[in-house]
Design a protein around this motif. Structure first.
Motif, PDB file in Angstrom:
ATOM      1  N   LEU A  32       0.701  -1.367  -0.444  1.00 57.54           N
ATOM      2  CA  LEU A  32       0.040   0.184   0.195  1.00 57.54           C
ATOM      3  C   LEU A  32       0.992   0.838  -0.172  1.00 57.54           C
ATOM      4  CD1 LEU A  32      -2.849  -0.932   2.282  1.00 57.54           C
ATOM      5  CD2 LEU A  32      -3.197  -1.063  -0.258  1.00 57.54           C
ATOM      6  N   GLN A  33       2.315   1.318   0.633  1.00 56.98           N
ATOM      7  CA  GLN A  33       3.062   2.151   0.593  1.00 56.98           C
ATOM      8  C   GLN A  33       3.592   3.065  -0.891  1.00 56.98           C
ATOM      9  OE1 GLN A  33       3.831   4.317   3.366  1.00 56.98           O
ATOM     10  NE2 GLN A  33       4.763   5.955   1.010  1.00 56.98           N
ATOM     11  N   HIS A  34       3.699   2.172  -1.801  1.00 57.49           N
ATOM     12  CA  HIS A  34       3.883   1.865  -3.003  1.00 57.49           C
ATOM     13  C   HIS A  34       2.131   2.413  -3.838  1.00 57.49           C
ATOM     14  CE1 HIS A  34       6.468  -1.712  -3.814  1.00 57.49           C
ATOM     15  NE2 HIS A  34       7.148  -0.433  -3.046  1.00 57.49           N
ATOM     16  N   VAL A  35       1.149   2.309  -3.461  1.00 55.70           N
ATOM     17  CA  VAL A  35      -0.206   2.732  -4.354  1.00 55.70           C
ATOM     18  C   VAL A  35      -0.217   4.322  -3.591  1.00 55.70           C
ATOM     19  CG1 VAL A  35      -2.978   2.649  -3.642  1.00 55.70           C
ATOM     20  CG2 VAL A  35      -1.445  -0.166  -3.922  1.00 55.70           C
ATOM     21  N   ALA A  36       0.096   4.509  -2.107  1.00 53.71           N
ATOM     22  CA  ALA A  36       0.188   6.352  -1.841  1.00 53.71           C
ATOM     23  C   ALA A  36       1.225   6.900  -2.757  1.00 53.71           C
ATOM     24  CB  ALA A  36       0.839   5.793  -0.366  1.00 53.71           C
ATOM     25  N   ASP A  37       1.943   6.728  -3.275  1.00 55.27           N
ATOM     26  CA  ASP A  37       3.420   6.689  -4.015  1.00 55.27           C
ATOM     27  C   ASP A  37       3.089   6.765  -4.689  1.00 55.27           C
ATOM     28  OD1 ASP A  37       5.185   6.764  -1.676  1.00 55.27           O
ATOM     29  OD2 ASP A  37       6.526   4.978  -2.195  1.00 55.27           O
ATOM     30  N   THR A  42      -0.212  10.127   1.711  1.00 57.14           N
ATOM     31  CA  THR A  42       0.432   9.887   2.445  1.00 57.14           C
ATOM     32  C   THR A  42       0.133   8.273   2.457  1.00 57.14           C
ATOM     33  OG1 THR A  42      -1.037  11.106   4.279  1.00 57.14           O
ATOM     34  CG2 THR A  42       1.167  11.718   3.363  1.00 57.14           C
ATOM     35  N   LYS A  43       0.203   7.327   3.547  1.00 54.31           N
ATOM     36  CA  LYS A  43      -0.100   6.182   3.932  1.00 54.31           C
ATOM     37  C   LYS A  43      -2.062   6.169   4.692  1.00 54.31           C
ATOM     38  CE  LYS A  43       0.918   1.706   4.288  1.00 54.31           C
ATOM     39  NZ  LYS A  43       1.777   0.663   5.089  1.00 54.31           N
ATOM     40  N   GLY A  44      -1.707   7.723   5.534  1.00 52.54           N
ATOM     41  CA  GLY A  44      -3.130   8.018   6.287  1.00 52.54           C
ATOM     42  C   GLY A  44      -3.924   8.364   5.553  1.00 52.54           C
ATOM     43  N   ALA A  45      -3.259   9.345   4.463  1.00 48.79           N
ATOM     44  CA  ALA A  45      -4.314  10.205   3.820  1.00 48.79           C
ATOM     45  C   ALA A  45      -5.378   8.575   3.016  1.00 48.79           C
ATOM     46  CB  ALA A  45      -4.392  11.131   2.601  1.00 48.79           C
ATOM     47  N   SER A  52      -8.546  -0.414   4.573  1.00 47.11           N
ATOM     48  CA  SER A  52      -7.821  -2.112   4.143  1.00 47.11           C
ATOM     49  C   SER A  52      -6.612  -2.293   2.393  1.00 47.11           C
ATOM     50  CB  SER A  52      -7.822  -3.120   5.021  1.00 47.11           C
ATOM     51  OG  SER A  52      -9.187  -3.387   4.300  1.00 47.11           O
ATOM     52  N   LYS A  53      -5.812  -3.501   2.447  1.00 45.53           N
ATOM     53  CA  LYS A  53      -6.241  -3.925   1.500  1.00 45.53           C
ATOM     54  C   LYS A  53      -7.369  -4.625   0.515  1.00 45.53           C
ATOM     55  CE  LYS A  53      -2.479  -6.692   0.611  1.00 45.53           C
ATOM     56  NZ  LYS A  53      -1.173  -7.601   1.022  1.00 45.53           N
ATOM     57  N   GLU A  54      -7.916  -4.995   1.588  1.00 46.10           N
ATOM     58  CA  GLU A  54      -8.576  -6.001   1.531  1.00 46.10           C
ATOM     59  C   GLU A  54     -10.034  -5.030   1.288  1.00 46.10           C
ATOM     60  OE1 GLU A  54     -11.802  -9.386   3.642  1.00 46.10           O
ATOM     61  OE2 GLU A  54      -9.928  -8.664   4.938  1.00 46.10           O
TER      62      GLU A  54
END
Length: 200
Positions: A32-37, A42-45, A52-54
């Motif tokens: 998910l960090q790659h998705v955020a990037d 941010t990962k929080g946003a 969740s990933k699910e």
């Protein structure tokens, strides 16, 4: 742009970025960090849009379900023999997988989960339904062999689509629709052969 419109736009960007990640890495290795990037969040946003990933994966597989509903609805309108309808459904789905990263990712997610799911994926259920119609029409016409079985044709349709998907030369699945079409056309009577249908 209103706050609601911006939020909706970000939501769509997250789905596209997640689809690219899932299509490339599958569910277990998706990050998910790659998705955020990819989205500049941010990962929080990111978690503000999907908890969740699910949840992200469910959103994508839900879109595959919607596509299947539309394709199957179109299938009932087309007045083609059942085997041709099965071929047409496979080819139309391959076209959507090739042209839409979300549907590409959704199929990967469905296939990754197939061994642990309590029921077969909806895709397989729809192919099996059409295969049943093939056998029933052949039986009505008196061209079905002594031991009718719809399972081989359903399996054939699944193997053509999933096999072409997994052996595609790149992760974008370029040329997938043409490969699925070519595989169906390689042996025009392959459906009849696996079902034991005879020609008069």
């Amino acid at each position: 742009m209103t706050k609601q419109a911006r939020s909706r736009r970000t939501h769509e960007l997250v789905l596209d970025a997640a689809a690219a990640e899932f299509a490339r890495h599958g569910y277990p290795r998706a990050n998910l960090q790659h998705v955020a990037d990819r989205t500049g969040l941010t990962k929080g946003a990111l978690y503000g849009h999907f908890a969740s990933k699910e949840e992200l994966a469910r959103a994508l597989t839900g879109q595959l379900d919607e596509v299947l509903e539309k394709l199957v609805a179109q299938d009932t309108v087309d007045e083609l023999p059942a085997r041709e309808r099965l071929r047409a459904l496979s080819c139309a789905l391959a076209e959507r997988i090739e042209s839409d990263v979300r549907i590409n990712a959704a199929l990967r997610l469905e296939m990754d989960e197939v061994h642990s799911a309590p029921e077969p994926p909806r895709l397989l259920a729809d192919l099996r339904r059409l295969a049943t119609e093939v056998a029933e029409s052949a039986k009505t016409e008196g061209t079905l062999g002594e031991r009718p079985s719809t399972a081989p044709l359903a399996d054939l349709a699944t193997v053509i689509l999933v096999g072409a998907y997994y052996t595609a030369p790149d992760l974008e699945r370029r040329g997938l629709a043409d490969r699925v079409r070519d595989l169906w056309d390689a042996h025009p009577a392959c459906g009849q052969a696996v079902l034991g249908i005879t020609t008069r």
